[in-house]
Enzyme design. Structure first.
Site, PDB file in Angstrom:
ATOM      1  N   TYR A 205       3.079  36.417  11.950  1.00 55.39           N
ATOM      2  CA  TYR A 205       2.537  37.485  12.794  1.00 55.39           C
ATOM      3  C   TYR A 205       1.019  37.541  12.710  1.00 55.39           C
ATOM      4  CZ  TYR A 205       2.071  42.062  14.996  1.00 55.39           C
ATOM      5  OH  TYR A 205       1.722  43.096  15.830  1.00 55.39           O
TER       6      TYR A 205
ATOM      7  N   SER B 201      -3.616  42.731  17.312  1.00 52.49           N
ATOM      8  CA  SER B 201      -3.230  43.626  16.222  1.00 52.49           C
ATOM      9  C   SER B 201      -4.326  43.592  15.165  1.00 52.49           C
ATOM     10  CB  SER B 201      -1.908  43.178  15.596  1.00 52.49           C
ATOM     11  OG  SER B 201      -1.645  43.881  14.387  1.00 52.49           O
TER      12      SER B 201
END
Length: 257
Positions: free
Chosen positions: A152, A139
């Site tokens: 995350y 990501s």
């Protein structure tokens, strides 16, 4: 050649969009998720011929579960040509809250240990065959730590580093390691976000770009490219400027609260 793609997290979002894109390109599918009934219902609803796909129910956070799914795939469908470790979770965390430490542990178990365990059943066989692609879905959140996103961001930074390490280990074997770093993609994972999402992509558009990158044999690709530029600029910002720019930004929902 009747190629096979093994895709985790295929019951929704990016994983499902990738599954459809690979089907459109004529590939057979090995589809993996905890919600195996939902994947099977989706494949049937799309009219994908039953001989072109199989579903493997597994939880990537459970090492034995995902390893068994990979072994079952090899036994039932053969050794995949592409393995896409897409399954992941994203929750906001507050280190001051005890329950969020468990969320951090669960995030790493899914996004990192689960990714390595997804690749594990295929590495030796691909190396012996002299071909294959192992794809880690990272990501742009890997680039810098965002307030409230510690689990995350850290897990996706670890995906980038792990895939880079694995790429070096497999250099010269014919097995390629590809890291795909999505920006914002319109999926159930992002629809609850409480902040702006620049360059938001639709899942089919992302899947098409990712498919082309993987087939092109790139080692690392940010999709869309605009987010790659933004990420590089963010990396160059001095900490004081970066911290001030993020001050007051809405945070991701926590598991509780």
């Amino acid at each position: 050649m009747d190629r096979l793609a093994f895709i985790t997290g295929a019951s929704s979002g990016i994983g499902q969009a990738l599954a459809w894109r690979y089907h459109q390109a004529g590939w057979r599918l090995a589809l993996v998720a905890r919600r195996s009934d939902e994947i099977a219902a989706w494949a049937k609803a799309q009219g994908i011929p039953p001989e072109r796909w199989r579903v493997y129910g597994a939880d990537v956070a459970d090492t034995d579960s995902i390893v068994a799914a990979g072994q079952a795939c090899i036994a039932q469908q053969g050794l995949p040509d592409v393995v896409i470790a897409n399954a992941g979770i994203s929750l906001g965390v507050d280190t001051a809250e005890r329950e969020d430490i468990d969320v951090i542990a669960r995030t790493f178990a899914t996004n990192n240990v689960g990714l390595a365990a997804t690749f594990h059943p295929f590495v030796k066989a691909m190396r012996a065959r002299g071909s294959g692609r192992l794809v880690g879905i990272a990501s742009v959140a890997a680039i810098r730590g965002l307030p409230g996103h510690g689990a995350y961001c850290a897990s996706k930074a670890a995906v980038v580093s792990y895939c880079e390490s694995l790429r070096g280990e497999l250099r010269g074997t014919g097995v390629q390691v590809v890291t795909i770093a999505p920006g914002y993609v319109d999926t159930p994972l992002t629809q609850q976000n409480r902040y702006g999402m620049p360059f938001l992509m639709q899942a089919p558009d992302f899947a098409d770009a990712a498919f082309r990158a993987i087939e092109g044999g790139v080692s690392y690709r940010v999709i869309p490219w605009q987010m790659g530029v933004v990420a590089k600029l963010l990396r160059l910002l001095p900490n004081a400027v970066f911290d001030r720019a993020l001050s007051g930004r809405a945070r991701k929902h926590r598991a509780k609260g």
